[in-house]
Design an enzyme around this catalytic site. Sequence first.
Site, short mmCIF file in Angstrom:
data_model
loop_
_atom_site.label_atom_id
_atom_site.label_comp_id
_atom_site.label_asym_id
_atom_site.label_seq_id
_atom_site.Cartn_x
_atom_site.Cartn_y
_atom_site.Cartn_z
CE LYS A 42 49.19 -12.11 68.80
NZ LYS A 42 50.39 -12.14 68.13
NE ARG A 92 52.84 -5.31 62.70
CZ ARG A 92 52.38 -6.50 63.32
NH1 ARG A 92 52.33 -7.69 62.75
NH2 ARG A 92 51.40 -6.32 64.10
CB SER A 130 52.34 -14.86 63.23
OG SER A 130 53.74 -14.90 63.69
#
Length: 165
Positions: A42, A92, A130
């Site tokens: 990222k 998740r 996010s």
Amino acid sequence: MERIAVCPGSFDPVTVGHLDIITRASKLFDQVIVLVSKNIMKNNACFSPQERRDMILCVTRDLPNVTVDISDGLLADYVKDAGATAIVKGLRAVSDFEYEFQMALANRKLYAGAETVFLTTTSENMYLSSSVVKQIAAFGGDISHFVPPEILDMIVKRLVKEKLS
């Protein structure tokens, strides 16, 4: 022996999903260190590591056994140096598990003194990340259900500013 866990992530920005995992971990361990880590996958962070640390400090101030730190090194090294016996990761979906399972095996090889503990998300937060927060905010959407209220204004101001730049 004190049970110390490290809960790593990029937290750019911290979401209610992150806070849920941190809160639940704080009930399982004597001490939880939330670690703002660098993720080399990222590259476009919206918030500096210090800003992310400050946001997490703000939203965890009522959790006395939670501290926050920053690291740009190997997680396994940090865990060993902190005397932690667990790495807490939130999951998740199955796609999270594949990646996190590989990371858990690598961390175990690098430092066998800590186990990776997976906490599954609540159904309300299964889709939340996010990246989702940043995308919704970039299009002017309401992110108030996705981030802790204490830091909502800071996040909105930054993400609107990023969009205008």
